[in-house]
Design a protein around this motif. Structure first.
Motif, PDB file in Angstrom:
ATOM      1  N   LEU A   1       0.865  -1.174   0.000  1.00 47.79           N
ATOM      2  CA  LEU A   1       0.000   0.000   0.000  1.00 47.79           C
ATOM      3  C   LEU A   1       0.906   1.229   0.000  1.00 47.79           C
ATOM      4  CD1 LEU A   1      -1.679  -1.861   2.744  1.00 47.79           C
ATOM      5  CD2 LEU A   1      -3.227  -0.824   1.102  1.00 47.79           C
ATOM      6  N   PRO A   2       0.420   2.375  -0.518  1.00 48.07           N
ATOM      7  CA  PRO A   2       1.254   3.581  -0.519  1.00 48.07           C
ATOM      8  C   PRO A   2       1.661   3.973   0.910  1.00 48.07           C
ATOM      9  CG  PRO A   2      -0.713   3.881  -1.867  1.00 48.07           C
ATOM     10  CD  PRO A   2      -0.895   2.589  -1.138  1.00 48.07           C
TER      11      PRO A   2
ATOM     12  N   PRO B   1       3.396   6.712   3.873  1.00 44.56           N
ATOM     13  CA  PRO B   1       3.080   8.093   4.260  1.00 44.56           C
ATOM     14  C   PRO B   1       3.941   9.138   3.548  1.00 44.56           C
ATOM     15  CG  PRO B   1       4.283   6.971   6.010  1.00 44.56           C
ATOM     16  CD  PRO B   1       3.932   5.925   4.986  1.00 44.56           C
ATOM     17  N   ARG B   2       5.099   8.733   3.007  1.00 44.89           N
ATOM     18  CA  ARG B   2       5.992   9.716   2.362  1.00 44.89           C
ATOM     19  C   ARG B   2       6.199   9.413   0.883  1.00 44.89           C
ATOM     20  NH1 ARG B   2       4.773  13.400   5.607  1.00 44.89           N
ATOM     21  NH2 ARG B   2       5.058  12.757   7.767  1.00 44.89           N
TER      22      ARG B   2
ATOM     23  N   VAL C   1       5.533   1.777  11.212  1.00 45.24           N
ATOM     24  CA  VAL C   1       4.645   0.618  11.375  1.00 45.24           C
ATOM     25  C   VAL C   1       5.339  -0.644  10.860  1.00 45.24           C
ATOM     26  CG1 VAL C   1       2.520   1.981  11.198  1.00 45.24           C
ATOM     27  CG2 VAL C   1       3.520   0.983   9.119  1.00 45.24           C
ATOM     28  N   LEU C   2       4.862  -1.788  11.335  1.00 42.98           N
ATOM     29  CA  LEU C   2       5.350  -3.079  10.850  1.00 42.98           C
ATOM     30  C   LEU C   2       5.111  -3.157   9.342  1.00 42.98           C
ATOM     31  CD1 LEU C   2       6.425  -5.794  11.950  1.00 42.98           C
ATOM     32  CD2 LEU C   2       4.065  -6.540  12.175  1.00 42.98           C
TER      33      LEU C   2
ATOM     34  N   VAL D   1       3.907   0.382   2.397  1.00 41.70           N
ATOM     35  CA  VAL D   1       3.710  -0.503   3.555  1.00 41.70           C
ATOM     36  C   VAL D   1       3.246  -1.861   3.030  1.00 41.70           C
ATOM     37  CG1 VAL D   1       2.448  -0.873   5.719  1.00 41.70           C
ATOM     38  CG2 VAL D   1       3.084   1.450   5.041  1.00 41.70           C
TER      39      VAL D   1
ATOM     40  N   HIS E   1       1.374  -5.302   2.910  1.00 46.20           N
ATOM     41  CA  HIS E   1       0.101  -5.769   3.461  1.00 46.20           C
ATOM     42  C   HIS E   1       0.386  -6.759   4.602  1.00 46.20           C
ATOM     43  CE1 HIS E   1      -3.838  -7.578   3.828  1.00 46.20           C
ATOM     44  NE2 HIS E   1      -4.313  -6.570   3.127  1.00 46.20           N
ATOM     45  N   PRO E   2      -0.306  -6.599   5.749  1.00 42.96           N
ATOM     46  CA  PRO E   2       0.016  -7.458   6.896  1.00 42.96           C
ATOM     47  C   PRO E   2      -0.127  -8.962   6.603  1.00 42.96           C
ATOM     48  CG  PRO E   2      -1.906  -6.043   7.349  1.00 42.96           C
ATOM     49  CD  PRO E   2      -1.301  -5.570   6.075  1.00 42.96           C
TER      50      PRO E   2
END
Lengths: 292, 207
Positions: free
Chosen positions: A186-187, A189-190, A239-240, A269, A271-272
Protein backbone atom coordinates in the motif's frame (compact mmCIF):
# COMPACT_ATOMS: atom_id res chain seq x y z
CA UNK A 1 14.60 -30.57 43.07
CA UNK A 2 14.12 -27.18 44.70
CA UNK A 3 10.75 -25.51 45.06
CA UNK A 4 11.80 -22.91 42.49
CA UNK A 5 12.78 -25.34 39.78
CA UNK A 6 10.20 -25.89 37.10
CA UNK A 7 9.17 -29.52 36.89
CA UNK A 8 8.98 -29.45 33.14
CA UNK A 9 11.97 -28.10 31.27
CA UNK A 10 13.51 -28.13 27.84
CA UNK A 11 17.28 -28.40 27.76
CA UNK A 12 18.89 -26.62 24.82
CA UNK A 13 21.67 -28.96 23.71
CA UNK A 14 22.54 -27.00 20.54
CA UNK A 15 21.04 -23.57 19.97
CA UNK A 16 21.96 -23.41 16.29
CA UNK A 17 22.84 -20.23 14.36
CA UNK A 18 20.02 -18.12 15.85
CA UNK A 19 17.12 -19.40 17.91
CA UNK A 20 14.89 -17.20 20.04
CA UNK A 21 11.77 -17.39 22.18
CA UNK A 22 8.84 -15.63 20.49
CA UNK A 23 5.15 -15.11 21.14
CA UNK A 24 2.75 -12.58 19.63
CA UNK A 25 4.99 -9.72 20.67
CA UNK A 26 5.03 -6.69 22.91
CA UNK A 27 2.62 -4.03 21.63
CA UNK A 28 1.48 -0.96 23.62
CA UNK A 29 5.00 0.22 24.55
CA UNK A 30 6.06 1.79 21.24
CA UNK A 31 5.70 5.30 22.73
CA UNK A 32 8.59 4.43 25.08
CA UNK A 33 10.79 3.17 22.25
CA UNK A 34 10.08 -0.54 22.78
CA UNK A 35 10.01 -2.59 19.54
CA UNK A 36 7.04 -4.91 18.91
CA UNK A 37 9.05 -8.16 18.53
CA UNK A 38 7.11 -11.45 18.21
CA UNK A 39 7.30 -14.36 15.76
CA UNK A 40 8.20 -13.11 12.26
CA UNK A 41 6.11 -15.82 10.59
CA UNK A 42 3.11 -15.36 12.86
CA UNK A 43 0.77 -17.78 11.02
CA UNK A 44 3.38 -20.56 11.29
CA UNK A 45 3.85 -19.93 15.02
CA UNK A 46 0.06 -19.92 15.52
CA UNK A 47 -0.25 -23.21 13.64
CA UNK A 48 2.49 -24.83 15.74
CA UNK A 49 0.64 -23.77 18.89
CA UNK A 50 -2.66 -25.14 17.55
CA UNK A 51 -1.04 -28.47 16.67
CA UNK A 52 0.07 -29.03 20.28
CA UNK A 53 -3.11 -27.63 21.86
CA UNK A 54 -1.59 -24.38 23.12
CA UNK A 55 -3.43 -21.07 23.32
CA UNK A 56 -2.43 -18.67 20.51
CA UNK A 57 -0.38 -16.48 22.85
CA UNK A 58 1.91 -19.31 24.04
CA UNK A 59 5.63 -18.77 23.42
CA UNK A 60 7.40 -20.95 20.84
CA UNK A 61 10.97 -21.21 19.59
CA UNK A 62 11.83 -19.40 16.36
CA UNK A 63 14.65 -21.39 14.77
CA UNK A 64 16.68 -19.61 12.10
CA UNK A 65 18.31 -21.99 9.58
CA UNK A 66 17.79 -25.01 11.84
CA UNK A 67 20.63 -26.41 13.94
CA UNK A 68 18.52 -26.64 17.11
CA UNK A 69 18.49 -29.70 19.34
CA UNK A 70 16.58 -29.86 22.62
CA UNK A 71 15.90 -32.46 25.29
CA UNK A 72 12.65 -32.42 27.33
CA UNK A 73 12.75 -33.43 30.99
CA UNK A 74 9.35 -35.08 30.64
CA UNK A 75 7.41 -36.57 27.76
CA UNK A 76 5.99 -33.70 25.71
CA UNK A 77 4.03 -33.09 22.52
CA UNK A 78 5.78 -30.83 20.04
CA UNK A 79 5.19 -29.55 16.51
CA UNK A 80 7.51 -27.95 13.96
CA UNK A 81 6.09 -25.56 11.34
CA UNK A 82 7.26 -22.65 9.20
CA UNK A 83 10.26 -23.33 6.99
CA UNK A 84 10.04 -27.07 6.20
CA UNK A 85 13.04 -29.24 6.98
CA UNK A 86 14.15 -32.44 8.65
CA UNK A 87 12.84 -33.16 12.16
CA UNK A 88 14.29 -36.05 14.15
CA UNK A 89 13.87 -37.64 17.58
CA UNK A 90 17.19 -39.25 18.44
CA UNK A 91 18.11 -40.80 15.10
CA UNK A 92 14.55 -41.41 13.88
CA UNK A 93 12.94 -39.01 11.40
CA UNK A 94 9.79 -37.38 12.76
CA UNK A 95 6.96 -35.49 11.11
CA UNK A 96 7.09 -31.82 10.17
CA UNK A 97 3.81 -29.93 10.54
CA UNK A 98 2.18 -32.53 12.80
CA UNK A 99 2.07 -33.18 16.54
CA UNK A 100 4.96 -35.40 17.62
CA UNK A 101 5.39 -37.01 21.03
CA UNK A 102 8.94 -36.78 22.40
CA UNK A 103 9.70 -39.03 25.37
CA UNK A 104 11.55 -37.66 28.39
CA UNK A 105 15.30 -37.44 27.78
CA UNK A 106 15.10 -37.98 24.02
CA UNK A 107 16.85 -35.53 21.70
CA UNK A 108 14.62 -33.54 19.33
CA UNK A 109 16.43 -32.00 16.38
CA UNK A 110 15.18 -29.28 14.04
CA UNK A 111 17.40 -29.41 10.95
CA UNK A 112 18.30 -26.90 8.27
CA UNK A 113 15.18 -26.08 6.23
CA UNK A 114 15.07 -27.08 2.58
CA UNK A 115 13.25 -23.84 1.69
CA UNK A 116 12.65 -20.72 3.75
CA UNK A 117 14.56 -19.52 6.81
CA UNK A 118 12.59 -19.76 10.04
CA UNK A 119 11.00 -22.87 11.56
CA UNK A 120 8.81 -22.77 14.66
CA UNK A 121 8.91 -25.32 17.45
CA UNK A 122 5.91 -25.36 19.77
CA UNK A 123 5.93 -27.47 22.93
CA UNK A 124 2.67 -28.32 24.70
CA UNK A 125 2.42 -25.96 27.67
CA UNK A 126 4.48 -23.28 25.95
CA UNK A 127 7.96 -21.93 26.71
CA UNK A 128 7.40 -20.43 30.17
CA UNK A 129 10.27 -17.94 30.54
CA UNK A 130 9.30 -14.88 32.60
CA UNK A 131 7.38 -12.31 30.54
CA UNK A 132 8.89 -8.82 30.21
CA UNK A 133 6.41 -5.99 29.61
CA UNK A 134 3.73 -8.56 28.89
CA UNK A 135 5.62 -10.70 26.39
CA UNK A 136 8.14 -13.56 26.33
CA UNK A 137 9.55 -12.48 22.96
CA UNK A 138 13.23 -11.79 22.43
CA UNK A 139 13.68 -8.36 20.89
CA UNK A 140 17.01 -8.36 19.07
CA UNK A 141 17.13 -4.58 18.49
CA UNK A 142 16.79 -3.29 22.05
CA UNK A 143 17.57 -6.47 23.97
CA UNK A 144 14.26 -6.68 25.81
CA UNK A 145 13.00 -10.12 26.80
CA UNK A 146 14.97 -13.37 27.08
CA UNK A 147 18.42 -13.53 25.50
CA UNK A 148 19.02 -15.35 22.20
CA UNK A 149 19.25 -19.07 23.02
CA UNK A 150 22.68 -20.50 23.84
CA UNK A 151 23.92 -24.08 24.20
CA UNK A 152 23.04 -25.60 27.60
CA UNK A 153 20.20 -23.16 28.34
CA UNK A 154 17.40 -24.68 30.42
CA UNK A 155 13.95 -23.40 29.42
CA UNK A 156 10.95 -23.81 31.74
CA UNK A 157 7.81 -25.26 30.18
CA UNK A 158 4.26 -24.35 31.17
CA UNK A 159 1.71 -26.87 32.29
CA UNK A 160 -0.01 -28.65 29.46
CA UNK A 161 -3.68 -28.53 30.36
CA UNK A 162 -4.99 -31.44 28.36
CA UNK A 163 -4.02 -33.73 25.51
CA UNK A 164 -3.91 -31.65 22.33
CA UNK A 165 -7.02 -31.70 20.22
CA UNK A 166 -6.52 -33.46 16.93
CA UNK A 167 -6.50 -31.08 13.98
CA UNK A 168 -6.85 -31.72 10.29
CA UNK A 169 -3.78 -31.89 8.08
CA UNK A 170 -5.38 -29.26 5.82
CA UNK A 171 -4.25 -26.61 8.33
CA UNK A 172 -0.71 -26.81 6.98
CA UNK A 173 -0.07 -23.93 4.62
CA UNK A 174 1.42 -24.14 1.16
CA UNK A 175 4.39 -21.83 1.47
CA UNK A 176 4.68 -20.94 -2.20
CA UNK A 177 7.47 -18.84 -3.59
CA UNK A 178 7.59 -15.27 -2.30
CA UNK A 179 9.89 -14.27 -5.15
CA UNK A 180 7.31 -15.25 -7.72
CA UNK A 181 4.17 -14.28 -5.85
CA UNK A 182 5.57 -11.02 -4.48
CA UNK A 183 4.40 -8.82 -1.64
CA UNK A 184 1.33 -6.61 -1.85
CA UNK A 185 2.12 -3.00 -0.91
CA UNK A 186 0.00 0.00 0.00
CA UNK A 187 1.25 3.58 -0.52
CA UNK A 188 3.41 4.81 2.37
CA UNK A 189 3.08 8.09 4.26
CA UNK A 190 5.99 9.72 2.36
CA UNK A 191 5.29 8.54 -1.17
CA UNK A 192 5.11 12.25 -2.05
CA UNK A 193 8.78 12.63 -1.07
CA UNK A 194 9.80 10.52 -4.08
CA UNK A 195 10.15 11.16 -7.80
CA UNK A 196 7.07 10.36 -9.86
CA UNK A 197 8.46 7.10 -11.21
CA UNK A 198 9.57 5.72 -7.82
CA UNK A 199 6.31 3.84 -7.15
CA UNK A 200 6.44 2.30 -10.62
CA UNK A 201 10.06 1.30 -10.08
CA UNK A 202 9.27 -0.28 -6.72
CA UNK A 203 6.29 -2.26 -8.03
CA UNK A 204 7.82 -3.40 -11.33
CA UNK A 205 11.45 -4.12 -10.47
CA UNK A 206 12.84 -7.32 -9.02
CA UNK A 207 14.87 -6.82 -5.85
CA UNK A 208 17.34 -9.23 -4.27
CA UNK A 209 17.39 -10.08 -0.56
CA UNK A 210 20.68 -9.09 1.06
CA UNK A 211 22.57 -11.17 3.61
CA UNK A 212 22.36 -8.37 6.22
CA UNK A 213 18.61 -9.03 6.56
CA UNK A 214 17.48 -9.98 10.06
CA UNK A 215 14.56 -9.68 12.51
CA UNK A 216 14.74 -5.88 12.20
CA UNK A 217 14.22 -5.84 8.47
CA UNK A 218 14.76 -7.30 5.02
CA UNK A 219 17.42 -5.30 3.21
CA UNK A 220 17.16 -5.25 -0.56
CA UNK A 221 19.48 -4.68 -3.49
CA UNK A 222 18.10 -3.44 -6.80
CA UNK A 223 16.98 -0.27 -8.57
CA UNK A 224 17.39 2.82 -6.42
CA UNK A 225 14.33 4.88 -5.57
CA UNK A 226 14.93 8.54 -6.30
CA UNK A 227 13.66 11.23 -3.94
CA UNK A 228 12.11 14.48 -5.03
CA UNK A 229 12.50 16.03 -1.58
CA UNK A 230 15.99 15.93 -0.13
CA UNK A 231 15.63 17.68 3.21
CA UNK A 232 16.00 15.69 6.43
CA UNK A 233 12.74 14.03 7.53
CA UNK A 234 11.93 14.59 11.20
CA UNK A 235 11.82 11.24 13.00
CA UNK A 236 8.36 9.69 12.88
CA UNK A 237 6.60 6.54 14.06
CA UNK A 238 7.18 3.39 12.01
CA UNK A 239 4.64 0.62 11.38
CA UNK A 240 5.35 -3.08 10.85
CA UNK A 241 5.97 -3.72 7.16
CA UNK A 242 7.03 -0.15 6.40
CA UNK A 243 9.24 0.03 3.29
CA UNK A 244 11.81 2.64 4.25
CA UNK A 245 14.26 4.12 1.77
CA UNK A 246 17.69 4.91 3.15
CA UNK A 247 20.13 7.53 1.86
CA UNK A 248 21.41 4.93 -0.63
CA UNK A 249 17.98 4.85 -2.32
CA UNK A 250 17.62 1.14 -1.54
CA UNK A 251 14.46 -0.12 0.19
CA UNK A 252 14.28 -2.00 3.48
CA UNK A 253 11.14 -3.77 4.75
CA UNK A 254 10.78 -3.36 8.50
CA UNK A 255 9.93 -6.53 10.45
CA UNK A 256 8.95 -7.19 14.08
CA UNK A 257 12.13 -5.83 15.76
CA UNK A 258 12.02 -2.52 13.86
CA UNK A 259 12.87 0.72 15.68
CA UNK A 260 9.76 2.59 16.83
CA UNK A 261 10.72 5.81 15.05
CA UNK A 262 12.91 6.64 12.07
CA UNK A 263 14.08 9.58 10.01
CA UNK A 264 14.08 8.12 6.46
CA UNK A 265 10.96 8.33 4.30
CA UNK A 266 8.60 5.35 4.05
CA UNK A 267 7.46 4.86 0.45
CA UNK A 268 5.14 1.88 0.97
CA UNK A 269 3.71 -0.50 3.55
CA UNK A 270 3.57 -4.27 3.01
CA UNK A 271 0.10 -5.77 3.46
CA UNK A 272 0.02 -7.46 6.90
CA UNK A 273 -1.23 -10.75 5.40
CA UNK A 274 1.98 -10.97 3.33
CA UNK A 275 4.47 -10.14 6.09
CA UNK A 276 5.11 -13.78 7.00
CA UNK A 277 6.71 -14.24 3.59
CA UNK A 278 9.44 -11.80 4.62
CA UNK A 279 10.38 -14.18 7.44
CA UNK A 280 11.14 -16.90 4.91
CA UNK A 281 13.21 -14.97 2.35
CA UNK A 282 16.75 -16.23 1.92
CA UNK A 283 19.68 -13.99 1.01
CA UNK A 284 20.01 -13.87 -2.77
CA UNK A 285 16.36 -14.68 -3.41
CA UNK A 286 14.34 -12.36 -5.66
CA UNK A 287 11.51 -10.23 -4.32
CA UNK A 288 8.86 -8.21 -6.09
CA UNK A 289 6.22 -5.75 -4.85
CA UNK A 290 2.73 -5.33 -6.26
CA UNK A 291 0.10 -2.69 -5.55
CA UNK A 292 -2.46 -4.11 -3.10
CA UNK B 1 -7.11 22.91 15.72
CA UNK B 2 -3.41 22.52 14.98
CA UNK B 3 -3.42 19.46 12.76
CA UNK B 4 -1.87 19.83 9.32
CA UNK B 5 -2.81 16.53 7.70
CA UNK B 6 -3.99 13.02 8.50
CA UNK B 7 -2.33 10.32 6.38
CA UNK B 8 -3.71 6.77 6.18
CA UNK B 9 -0.99 4.18 5.92
CA UNK B 10 -1.01 0.41 5.69
CA UNK B 11 -4.33 -1.21 6.54
CA UNK B 12 -4.90 0.13 10.04
CA UNK B 13 -2.70 3.13 10.86
CA UNK B 14 -3.06 6.92 10.83
CA UNK B 15 -0.15 9.36 10.81
CA UNK B 16 -1.24 12.78 12.06
CA UNK B 17 1.02 15.65 11.01
CA UNK B 18 1.29 18.66 13.30
CA UNK B 19 3.33 21.88 13.10
CA UNK B 20 5.67 21.29 16.07
CA UNK B 21 6.66 18.90 18.82
CA UNK B 22 4.62 20.77 21.46
CA UNK B 23 1.48 20.02 19.45
CA UNK B 24 2.58 16.39 19.00
CA UNK B 25 3.00 16.05 22.78
CA UNK B 26 -0.40 17.66 23.43
CA UNK B 27 -2.10 15.43 20.85
CA UNK B 28 -0.44 12.33 22.34
CA UNK B 29 -1.54 13.23 25.87
CA UNK B 30 -5.09 14.03 24.75
CA UNK B 31 -5.28 10.77 22.80
CA UNK B 32 -4.02 8.73 25.77
CA UNK B 33 -6.75 10.31 27.91
CA UNK B 34 -9.61 9.91 25.48
CA UNK B 35 -8.99 6.79 23.39
CA UNK B 36 -9.80 3.34 24.73
CA UNK B 37 -6.97 0.79 24.53
CA UNK B 38 -9.31 -1.49 22.58
CA UNK B 39 -9.56 1.05 19.76
CA UNK B 40 -5.85 1.73 19.12
CA UNK B 41 -2.90 -0.61 19.76
CA UNK B 42 -0.08 1.96 19.90
CA UNK B 43 0.14 5.77 19.90
CA UNK B 44 3.63 6.99 18.99
CA UNK B 45 4.44 10.70 19.23
CA UNK B 46 7.46 12.00 17.31
CA UNK B 47 8.96 15.32 16.26
CA UNK B 48 6.17 16.53 13.92
CA UNK B 49 3.75 13.61 13.93
CA UNK B 50 1.70 11.25 16.07
CA UNK B 51 1.24 7.71 14.76
CA UNK B 52 -1.91 5.79 15.64
CA UNK B 53 -1.16 2.12 14.91
CA UNK B 54 -3.56 -0.82 15.02
CA UNK B 55 -6.66 1.36 14.75
CA UNK B 56 -10.01 -0.45 14.92
CA UNK B 57 -11.94 2.20 12.92
CA UNK B 58 -9.76 4.71 11.07
CA UNK B 59 -12.53 6.93 9.74
CA UNK B 60 -14.14 7.27 13.17
CA UNK B 61 -10.78 8.06 14.79
CA UNK B 62 -9.80 10.64 12.16
CA UNK B 63 -13.13 12.36 12.66
CA UNK B 64 -12.80 12.25 16.45
CA UNK B 65 -9.27 13.72 16.41
CA UNK B 66 -10.37 16.55 14.10
CA UNK B 67 -12.92 17.56 16.74
CA UNK B 68 -10.46 17.85 19.60
CA UNK B 69 -9.35 21.16 21.04
CA UNK B 70 -5.75 20.56 22.06
CA UNK B 71 -5.07 24.00 23.42
CA UNK B 72 -7.89 25.71 25.32
CA UNK B 73 -7.01 29.19 24.09
CA UNK B 74 -6.19 27.79 20.64
CA UNK B 75 -2.94 29.75 20.66
CA UNK B 76 -0.24 28.43 22.96
CA UNK B 77 0.41 24.81 23.90
CA UNK B 78 -1.02 23.83 27.26
CA UNK B 79 1.56 22.98 29.86
CA UNK B 80 2.31 19.27 29.51
CA UNK B 81 0.45 17.20 32.07
CA UNK B 82 3.34 14.85 32.84
CA UNK B 83 5.41 14.47 35.98
CA UNK B 84 8.27 16.83 36.74
CA UNK B 85 11.69 15.16 37.01
CA UNK B 86 15.05 16.65 38.01
CA UNK B 87 17.99 15.03 36.22
CA UNK B 88 21.26 15.53 38.12
CA UNK B 89 24.03 16.20 35.59
CA UNK B 90 27.79 16.45 35.83
CA UNK B 91 28.54 18.84 32.97
CA UNK B 92 31.82 17.29 31.83
CA UNK B 93 31.04 16.01 28.33
CA UNK B 94 33.76 15.84 25.66
CA UNK B 95 31.78 18.23 23.41
CA UNK B 96 30.88 20.79 26.09
CA UNK B 97 33.60 23.27 25.14
CA UNK B 98 32.66 23.06 21.45
CA UNK B 99 28.97 23.54 22.26
CA UNK B 100 29.79 26.57 24.44
CA UNK B 101 31.84 27.89 21.53
CA UNK B 102 28.89 27.52 19.15
CA UNK B 103 26.69 29.29 21.66
CA UNK B 104 29.34 32.03 21.93
CA UNK B 105 29.50 31.59 25.69
CA UNK B 106 31.90 30.45 28.33
CA UNK B 107 31.50 26.85 29.54
CA UNK B 108 30.00 28.19 32.79
CA UNK B 109 27.45 30.25 30.87
CA UNK B 110 26.58 27.28 28.66
CA UNK B 111 25.93 25.10 31.72
CA UNK B 112 23.80 27.86 33.22
CA UNK B 113 21.82 28.25 29.97
CA UNK B 114 21.16 24.52 29.65
CA UNK B 115 20.23 23.96 33.27
CA UNK B 116 17.96 27.02 33.37
CA UNK B 117 15.81 25.62 30.55
CA UNK B 118 12.56 23.81 31.29
CA UNK B 119 12.41 20.82 28.95
CA UNK B 120 9.54 18.57 27.92
CA UNK B 121 9.91 14.98 26.73
CA UNK B 122 8.46 15.23 23.21
CA UNK B 123 8.83 11.56 22.42
CA UNK B 124 10.92 8.42 23.02
CA UNK B 125 12.78 6.44 20.39
CA UNK B 126 16.19 5.26 19.25
CA UNK B 127 16.36 2.99 22.31
CA UNK B 128 13.84 2.10 25.04
CA UNK B 129 13.61 5.03 27.44
CA UNK B 130 15.65 7.40 25.26
CA UNK B 131 13.75 10.67 25.73
CA UNK B 132 13.88 13.47 23.16
CA UNK B 133 13.65 16.57 25.39
CA UNK B 134 12.64 19.86 23.75
CA UNK B 135 12.78 23.37 25.13
CA UNK B 136 16.13 24.84 24.09
CA UNK B 137 15.85 28.23 22.40
CA UNK B 138 16.37 27.98 18.64
CA UNK B 139 19.68 29.87 18.77
CA UNK B 140 21.01 27.05 21.00
CA UNK B 141 20.23 24.23 18.54
CA UNK B 142 23.39 22.40 17.44
CA UNK B 143 24.00 19.90 14.63
CA UNK B 144 24.93 16.27 15.24
CA UNK B 145 28.61 15.41 15.17
CA UNK B 146 29.73 14.73 11.60
CA UNK B 147 31.51 11.59 12.80
CA UNK B 148 29.32 9.57 15.21
CA UNK B 149 31.13 7.93 18.13
CA UNK B 150 31.20 4.13 17.99
CA UNK B 151 30.46 3.99 21.72
CA UNK B 152 28.68 6.52 23.89
CA UNK B 153 28.56 5.50 27.60
CA UNK B 154 25.21 4.98 29.33
CA UNK B 155 24.02 8.12 31.11
CA UNK B 156 25.64 10.50 28.60
CA UNK B 157 23.69 13.73 28.13
CA UNK B 158 23.82 14.97 24.54
CA UNK B 159 22.46 17.62 22.19
CA UNK B 160 21.26 17.30 18.58
CA UNK B 161 19.13 19.87 16.79
CA UNK B 162 16.36 21.05 19.10
CA UNK B 163 16.76 18.03 21.38
CA UNK B 164 18.57 17.09 24.56
CA UNK B 165 18.74 13.34 25.20
CA UNK B 166 20.23 10.88 27.65
CA UNK B 167 21.61 7.53 26.49
CA UNK B 168 19.88 4.84 28.65
CA UNK B 169 22.53 2.28 27.65
CA UNK B 170 25.88 2.35 25.91
CA UNK B 171 25.50 2.59 22.14
CA UNK B 172 26.94 4.27 19.05
CA UNK B 173 25.81 7.87 18.80
CA UNK B 174 26.30 11.18 17.05
CA UNK B 175 24.98 13.64 19.62
CA UNK B 176 27.15 16.38 21.11
CA UNK B 177 27.94 15.14 24.61
CA UNK B 178 27.81 17.82 27.29
CA UNK B 179 27.69 15.76 30.49
CA UNK B 180 26.51 12.61 32.22
CA UNK B 181 23.94 11.53 34.79
CA UNK B 182 23.66 8.58 37.14
CA UNK B 183 19.86 8.67 36.99
CA UNK B 184 18.38 5.31 35.96
CA UNK B 185 16.26 5.77 32.84
CA UNK B 186 14.89 2.32 32.15
CA UNK B 187 13.65 -0.49 34.37
CA UNK B 188 11.28 -3.11 32.94
CA UNK B 189 10.11 -4.03 36.45
CA UNK B 190 8.71 -0.55 36.99
CA UNK B 191 5.45 0.89 35.61
CA UNK B 192 6.06 2.80 33.45
CA UNK B 193 9.51 1.35 32.70
CA UNK B 194 10.76 4.70 31.36
CA UNK B 195 11.78 7.42 33.86
CA UNK B 196 11.08 10.07 31.22
CA UNK B 197 7.97 9.09 29.20
CA UNK B 198 6.52 11.57 26.66
CA UNK B 199 5.01 14.63 28.35
CA UNK B 200 7.41 14.59 31.32
CA UNK B 201 8.78 17.99 32.32
CA UNK B 202 12.53 17.84 32.84
CA UNK B 203 15.16 20.04 34.42
CA UNK B 204 18.86 19.28 34.23
CA UNK B 205 20.42 20.16 37.59
CA UNK B 206 24.23 20.70 37.75
CA UNK B 207 26.06 18.47 40.21
Amino acid sequence: MTALASERTLQVVRAGPMSTVQDRGRPRWAHLGVPRAGALDAPAAALANRLVGNPPDAAVLEVTFGGLSVRPSQTVTVAVTGAPGPVAVDVRAAAWGEPVSVRAGRLLQVGTPTVGVRSYLAVAGGIAVAPVLGSRSTDTLAGIGPPVLADDDELPLGASAEPPASIGVAAVRQDGDPGRTGLRVLPGPRLDWFAEDAWTTLTRATYTVQAESNRVGVRLQGPRLVRSRHEELASEGIVLGAVQVRASGLPLVFLADHPTTGGYPVIAVVHPDDLWRCAQLRPGEPLTFHPA
Amino acid sequence: MHIDRVVRLGTDALLVEVPDSATATALFETARDRISVEDVLDIVPAARTVLFDGVADRDALAEEIAGWTLFPDDVAPARPQGESVDVPVVYDGPDLAEVADRWQMSVEEAVAAHSATEFTVAFCGFAPGFAYCTGLAERLHVPRRPDPRTRVPAGSVGLAGEFTGIYPSASPGGWQLIGHTGLGLWDVDRDPPATLPPGTRVRFVPR
